[in-house]
Design an enzyme around this catalytic site. Sequence first.
Site, PDB file in Angstrom:
ATOM      1  N   ALA A 118       0.796  -1.225   0.000  1.00 10.59           N
ATOM      2  CA  ALA A 118       0.000   0.000   0.000  1.00 10.59           C
ATOM      3  C   ALA A 118       0.833   1.281   0.000  1.00 10.59           C
ATOM      4  O   ALA A 118       0.575   2.213  -0.746  1.00 10.59           O
ATOM      5  CB  ALA A 118      -0.931  -0.030   1.213  1.00 10.59           C
ATOM      6  N   GLU A 161      12.192  -2.453  -7.647  1.00 14.44           N
ATOM      7  CA  GLU A 161      12.073  -1.588  -6.472  1.00 14.44           C
ATOM      8  C   GLU A 161      12.497  -0.194  -6.921  1.00 14.44           C
ATOM      9  O   GLU A 161      13.678   0.076  -7.136  1.00 14.44           O
ATOM     10  CB  GLU A 161      12.994  -2.071  -5.342  1.00 14.44           C
ATOM     11  CG  GLU A 161      12.671  -3.464  -4.815  1.00 14.44           C
ATOM     12  CD  GLU A 161      11.597  -3.466  -3.731  1.00 14.44           C
ATOM     13  OE1 GLU A 161      11.022  -2.407  -3.416  1.00 14.44           O
ATOM     14  OE2 GLU A 161      11.338  -4.569  -3.203  1.00 14.44           O
ATOM     15  N   GLU A 212       3.736   2.042  -0.946  1.00 11.88           N
ATOM     16  CA  GLU A 212       4.760   2.258  -1.973  1.00 11.88           C
ATOM     17  C   GLU A 212       4.160   3.012  -3.155  1.00 11.88           C
ATOM     18  O   GLU A 212       4.014   2.476  -4.255  1.00 11.88           O
ATOM     19  CB  GLU A 212       5.365   0.905  -2.363  1.00 11.88           C
ATOM     20  CG  GLU A 212       6.028   0.232  -1.169  1.00 11.88           C
ATOM     21  CD  GLU A 212       6.368  -1.239  -1.375  1.00 11.88           C
ATOM     22  OE1 GLU A 212       6.276  -1.729  -2.509  1.00 11.88           O
ATOM     23  OE2 GLU A 212       6.724  -1.908  -0.374  1.00 11.88           O
ATOM     24  N   TYR A 214      16.934  -9.965   0.696  1.00 13.63           N
ATOM     25  CA  TYR A 214      16.788 -10.889   1.828  1.00 13.63           C
ATOM     26  C   TYR A 214      15.982 -12.101   1.382  1.00 13.63           C
ATOM     27  O   TYR A 214      15.324 -12.075   0.351  1.00 13.63           O
ATOM     28  CB  TYR A 214      16.118 -10.214   3.032  1.00 13.63           C
ATOM     29  CG  TYR A 214      14.946  -9.298   2.694  1.00 13.63           C
ATOM     30  CD1 TYR A 214      13.800  -9.762   2.069  1.00 13.63           C
ATOM     31  CD2 TYR A 214      14.998  -7.931   3.002  1.00 13.63           C
ATOM     32  CE1 TYR A 214      12.735  -8.930   1.767  1.00 13.63           C
ATOM     33  CE2 TYR A 214      13.938  -7.080   2.697  1.00 13.63           C
ATOM     34  CZ  TYR A 214      12.806  -7.595   2.072  1.00 13.63           C
ATOM     35  OH  TYR A 214      11.759  -6.764   1.768  1.00 13.63           O
ATOM     36  N   ARG A 258       1.183  -1.206   4.869  1.00 13.74           N
ATOM     37  CA  ARG A 258       1.796  -2.061   3.842  1.00 13.74           C
ATOM     38  C   ARG A 258       0.828  -3.140   3.321  1.00 13.74           C
ATOM     39  O   ARG A 258       0.831  -3.463   2.139  1.00 13.74           O
ATOM     40  CB  ARG A 258       3.021  -2.741   4.465  1.00 13.74           C
ATOM     41  CG  ARG A 258       3.667  -3.848   3.652  1.00 13.74           C
ATOM     42  CD  ARG A 258       4.860  -4.396   4.432  1.00 13.74           C
ATOM     43  NE  ARG A 258       5.358  -5.660   3.911  1.00 13.74           N
ATOM     44  CZ  ARG A 258       6.374  -5.779   3.052  1.00 13.74           C
ATOM     45  NH1 ARG A 258       6.983  -4.707   2.607  1.00 13.74           N
ATOM     46  NH2 ARG A 258       6.782  -6.964   2.652  1.00 13.74           N
TER      47      ARG A 258
HETATM   48  O1  0X9 Z   1       9.762  -7.810   0.715  1.00 11.72           O
HETATM   49  C1  0X9 Z   1       9.142  -7.625  -0.334  1.00 11.72           C
HETATM   50  O2  0X9 Z   1       8.015  -8.088  -0.523  1.00 11.72           O
HETATM   51  C2  0X9 Z   1       9.774  -6.811  -1.453  1.00 11.72           C
HETATM   52  N1  0X9 Z   1      10.416  -5.648  -0.903  1.00 11.72           N
HETATM   53  S1  0X9 Z   1       9.498  -4.428  -0.304  1.00 11.72           S
HETATM   54  O3  0X9 Z   1      10.376  -3.505   0.376  1.00 11.72           O
HETATM   55  N2  0X9 Z   1       8.840  -3.639  -1.504  1.00 11.72           N
HETATM   56  O4  0X9 Z   1       8.500  -4.964   0.536  1.00 11.72           O
HETATM   57  C3  0X9 Z   1      10.807  -7.636  -2.157  1.00 11.72           C
HETATM   58  C4  0X9 Z   1      10.306  -8.899  -2.763  1.00 11.72           C
HETATM   59  C5  0X9 Z   1      11.361  -9.583  -3.561  1.00 11.72           C
HETATM   60  N3  0X9 Z   1      10.972 -10.875  -3.992  1.00 11.72           N
HETATM   61  C6  0X9 Z   1      11.036 -11.996  -3.235  1.00 11.72           C
HETATM   62  N4  0X9 Z   1      11.528 -12.000  -2.043  1.00 11.72           N
HETATM   63  N5  0X9 Z   1      10.599 -13.109  -3.774  1.00 11.72           N
HETATM   64 ZN    ZN Z   2       6.857  -3.738  -1.764  1.00 12.82          ZN
END
Ligand code: 0X9
Ligand code: ZN
Length: 372
Positions: free
Chosen positions: A136, A330, A138, A307, A187
């Site tokens: 949300a 991102e 972003e 991560y 979020r």
């Molecule tokens: O954590 C997430 O969902 C994404 N980052 S955020 O800061 N926008 O929330 C990254 C997702 C990357 N993809 C996977 N981990 N599969």
């Molecule tokens: Zn995100």
Amino acid sequence: MKIEKSGYDVWGRSRTNGTKILVPPYLENAFKDMMNETGISIKVLRRNIKSVVDRSRKARRQNTRRFIGTSKNSFDFDRFLRYEEIINFIHNLVRHSKYAEIINIGNSFEGRPIIGLKIEGSKNIPKIFIDAGIHAREWAAPITALYLMKMMVDHEDTLHEKISIYVIPVVNPDGYEYSHTVDRFWRKTRSRIDGTECVGTDANRNFNSHWAEFGASPDPCSDIFPGLEAFSEPETQAIRDTILAIEPDLYLTFHSYGPMLLYPWGFTKSLPSNWQELDKLAKIAAHKLKQLNGQDYTIGSSANVLYLASGASDDWAMQVAKVPLVYTMELPDYGEGFITPIEKIKPMVRETYKAFKVFVKYVCALRHINCS
Ligand code: 0X9
Ligand code: ZN
């Protein structure tokens, strides 16, 4: 202590740049003590994030002009739009287009239509599916998707019958609206479950690919709660069903903040079999991203450069829906994380469009079609 459970808000967590955490004032001392005890060094980046939120609210008010019902070009990407305005924007585009059509892929938990735009040609041409706004807060993501839609329509005569493009700009409209009206840093979705006051599921942990295994918390109050089961959310069901129906050659999902161009996997540090192709294409796109405004995108697999986190839409798209080319983009941080300054909207969306064209050209070339 689990940081996600505790009133702290983890913003960006990166192997290389440290972790940004939003600490509520009442927890400041406790947080400092905790970091002291664990020997983790901290740096205060901003004392009063509310002032940043207030400033961006004021800028939005100042730039709110009536564009509804006028020509497709009257919104000038100088502010962020509410969901109703986004719907009007899409309707306007379609009104001024020969080929674009609205797609309605389902309803959110609170009953908002999840809509988007498609320019669809015949069966055997390449297909790109794009979404944004799974998270949300972003806001950089939906506005970028809207710009791509506008550019698609502007160039529809060249694109039509060469490539089909589908864009859903706000996957999580309930959360998006909530981040406008109540909590700027919301979020998750806004779904309710029995037995807890806590609201919402992290839609990007709710997909059925190693669901709830990594980077998720079973606590419904956590920002990374993956839901009670995979695809518990109508929003993720809608994306699942749409991707399965379209069978795109490429799936691009916009988030913030980076800047990072991530490819699968997020559930393991191992790489997908076509990682070299993914990496090479990302590098060409990143080159374009840098050309215009100097943005330096980090490229790599999610688990390696960001991560471990499973149950995300990108992993599911590649692992289950068998989409060969998948990226999470991102969008950049302009110093205030999720608060993209409005004067940065134009440079951001323009550079992203350049990268988008790289992807379009590539999937077309794979089928010996010239889409430039
Ligand atoms: O954590 C997430 O969902 C994404 N980052 S955020 O800061 N926008 O929330 C990254 C997702 C990357 N993809 C996977 N981990 N599969
Ligand atoms: Zn995100």
